[in-house]
Structure formats: C-alpha cells, structure tokens
Design an enzyme around this catalytic site. Structure first.
Site, PDB file in Angstrom:
ATOM      1  N   LYS A   3      35.826  46.251  48.956  1.00  0.00           N
ATOM      2  CA  LYS A   3      36.018  46.467  47.517  1.00  0.00           C
ATOM      3  C   LYS A   3      34.997  47.019  46.879  1.00  0.00           C
ATOM      4  CE  LYS A   3      36.320  41.970  46.407  1.00  0.00           C
ATOM      5  NZ  LYS A   3      36.349  41.441  47.637  1.00  0.00           N
TER       6      LYS A   3
ATOM      7  N   ARG B  47      38.635  35.565  40.053  1.00  0.00           N
ATOM      8  CA  ARG B  47      38.571  34.967  41.495  1.00  0.00           C
ATOM      9  C   ARG B  47      39.274  33.685  41.390  1.00  0.00           C
ATOM     10  NH1 ARG B  47      34.207  37.543  43.960  1.00  0.00           N
ATOM     11  NH2 ARG B  47      33.607  37.006  46.008  1.00  0.00           N
TER      12      ARG B  47
ATOM     13  N   ARG C 100      27.371  43.653  58.795  1.00  0.00           N
ATOM     14  CA  ARG C 100      26.813  44.225  57.608  1.00  0.00           C
ATOM     15  C   ARG C 100      25.456  43.615  57.671  1.00  0.00           C
ATOM     16  NH1 ARG C 100      29.862  43.603  51.965  1.00  0.00           N
ATOM     17  NH2 ARG C 100      29.453  41.229  52.385  1.00  0.00           N
TER      18      ARG C 100
HETATM   19  P1  ADP Z   1      32.331  38.768  48.625  1.00  0.00           P
HETATM   20  O1  ADP Z   1      33.476  39.397  48.037  1.00  0.00           O
HETATM   21  O2  ADP Z   1      31.734  39.487  49.828  1.00  0.00           O
HETATM   22  O3  ADP Z   1      32.043  37.195  48.997  1.00  0.00           O
HETATM   23  P2  ADP Z   1      30.714  39.091  46.018  1.00  0.00           P
HETATM   24  O4  ADP Z   1      29.478  39.919  45.849  1.00  0.00           O
HETATM   25  O5  ADP Z   1      32.025  39.462  45.215  1.00  0.00           O
HETATM   26  O6  ADP Z   1      30.982  38.951  47.554  1.00  0.00           O
HETATM   27  O7  ADP Z   1      30.224  37.442  45.670  1.00  0.00           O
HETATM   28  C1  ADP Z   1      29.341  36.860  46.246  1.00  0.00           C
HETATM   29  C2  ADP Z   1      29.289  35.451  45.707  1.00  0.00           C
HETATM   30  O8  ADP Z   1      29.235  35.206  44.176  1.00  0.00           O
HETATM   31  C3  ADP Z   1      30.705  34.485  45.859  1.00  0.00           C
HETATM   32  O9  ADP Z   1      30.843  33.968  47.167  1.00  0.00           O
HETATM   33  C4  ADP Z   1      30.507  33.481  44.703  1.00  0.00           C
HETATM   34  O10 ADP Z   1      29.542  32.552  45.028  1.00  0.00           O
HETATM   35  C5  ADP Z   1      29.706  34.453  43.671  1.00  0.00           C
HETATM   36  N1  ADP Z   1      30.668  35.071  42.747  1.00  0.00           N
HETATM   37  C6  ADP Z   1      31.180  36.223  42.578  1.00  0.00           C
HETATM   38  N2  ADP Z   1      32.019  36.533  41.765  1.00  0.00           N
HETATM   39  C7  ADP Z   1      32.652  35.495  41.394  1.00  0.00           C
HETATM   40  C8  ADP Z   1      33.533  34.866  40.524  1.00  0.00           C
HETATM   41  N3  ADP Z   1      34.244  35.939  39.864  1.00  0.00           N
HETATM   42  N4  ADP Z   1      34.006  33.747  40.301  1.00  0.00           N
HETATM   43  C9  ADP Z   1      32.993  32.569  40.889  1.00  0.00           C
HETATM   44  N5  ADP Z   1      31.995  33.114  41.641  1.00  0.00           N
HETATM   45  C10 ADP Z   1      31.798  34.362  42.049  1.00  0.00           C
END
Ligand code: ADP
Length: 197
Positions: free
Chosen positions: A19, A93, A132
């Site tokens: 993404k 999410r 990664r």
């Molecule tokens: P990935 O999609 O690879 O898991 P992200 O960089 O999107 O990685 O997210 C990393 C972490 O940040 C998640 O595992 C969570 O702990 C937190 N996080 C990110 N976006 C959200 C969200 N919308 N709601 C809750 N936690 C979030």
C-alpha cells in the site's frame, strides 16, 4: 481519475501488500497528499513525544492504536486543507475509524471516491515483510521493530479481525476495487489505475 477539487482514495489491504509504495506513486503523479498513519505514528515514536511513548508498545506488538487517537490525528490533518485531495494509507483500520472518517469527509463535502483493495496471499505477505526487514538491516537502515516474523503474523491476524470487515463496508457503498497485488510494482500500479477509471 477526476480532475475535480476533491479526490479521496483509501488504500485497503493487509500489512505487506504494498500500500505504502503504491500510494506514494499515486500521490506524486496525481497531486494528492498521502496520509500514512503508520508513518505518522512511527514519527511520534522516533521523536519521543508523549504520544510516541504511549503508543510504542502497541506498535512493537503489532496491535492497533486506539481509535480515538487515530481519529483525532486525522481530524487535525484534514482541518487546514482547502481542497481535499488525499490518499489514506493505513487508515481507516476499524469500523469505528471508517464511520468517523465518513462524518469528517461529509462535513468537508469530500466523499470517498475510490477504495483499491490490494490482494496478496498470506504466506507471501510474511515473506515480503521479513525480506524488507533483512534488506533494511543489510543497507544499514533502521529496521521497523514490527517487521519480525512473529509480529508480522500478529499484524495479519489483526487485519483479518479488525480491518477485513471494511471490505464489506466499502463494497456495499460501491467504492471497492479488488486489485491483484502479486507482480512487479509497475504491473500492480497499472492495475490500480485501471480500477479507478
Ligand atoms: P503495516 O500496514 O505494514 O502493518 P503501518 O505502517 O500501516 O504498517 O502500521 C504500523 C502500525 O501502526 C500498526 O501495526 C498499528 O500499530 C499502528 N497503526 C497504523 N495505522 C493505524 C490505524 N489506522 N489504527 C490503529 N493503529 C494503526
């Protein structure tokens, strides 16, 4: 894609689906602002802000940060925008986040336009994430503390439990476009653009 003032794209897909990379390119080529909640949260952790200290254990464990924190962050990001031309990467999410986003966007007169869903088989997701982490380490770059195999698996579980329901949420509104996320970055990008026509 529309040339109107507002354009709202939400990238859905499991951790490791690509993404972030795809959203970055789409943003650059279509004059959109990418809002990546993972990046915003990691930045807080790196700077050691009060919020960063509070959420570090959740990120390290692959758990979600509470909805109210995320919703407040997004509200702030959108607050000073005139035209809303954004790509959300990693948000919403949960269903509560999706509903809150709908309210915010409605207030701004900028409803959701496109929701590409990047689909990649589970085993490949774990392989990509672990690779990664290894590549970053080999290049002497910072390795994400949640890019270990164990935490990557937990993040997949969290996706299935909390985020997968959003596929139906956006599907029911007619915004969802399934995109095969297996292939080169260029191939996947072309499929995303196709889906938005
Ligand atoms: P990935 O999609 O690879 O898991 P992200 O960089 O999107 O990685 O997210 C990393 C972490 O940040 C998640 O595992 C969570 O702990 C937190 N996080 C990110 N976006 C959200 C969200 N919308 N709601 C809750 N936690 C979030």
């Amino acid at each position: 894609m529309s040339q109107s003032k507002n354009e709202v794209v939400i990238f859905l897909g499991p951790p490791g689906a690509g993404k972030g990379t795809q959203a970055e390119r789409l943003a650059a080529e279509h004059h959109l602002v990418k809002i990546s909640t993972g990046d915003i949260l990691r930045d807080h952790v790196e700077r050691g802000t009060e919020l960063g200290q509070q959420i570090k254990p959740m990120l390290d464990a692959g758990q979600l940060v509470p909805d109210d924190i995320l919703i407040a962050l997004i509200r702030d990001r959108l607050a000073d925008m005139e035209g809303v031309r954004v790509i959300f990467d990693g948000f919403p999410r949960t269903r509560a986040q999706a509903e809150a986003l709908d309210v915010l966007l409605e207030e701004m007169g900028a409803p959701v336009n496109h929701v590409p869903l990047l689909e990649v088989p589970g085993q490949l997701l774990i392989e990509r994430i672990v690779a990664r982490g290894r590549q970053a380490a080999a290049r002497g770059e910072a390795v994400r503390s949640d890019d270990t195999e164990e935490v990557a698996r937990r993040r997949q579980d969290v996706f299935r439990e909390q985020t997968q329901p959003l596929i139906d949420y956006y599907g029911a509104r007619g915004h969802l476009k399934r995109v095969d996320g297996v292939g080169s970055m260029d191939e996947v990008y072309a499929r995303i653009l196709d889906g938005m026509r």
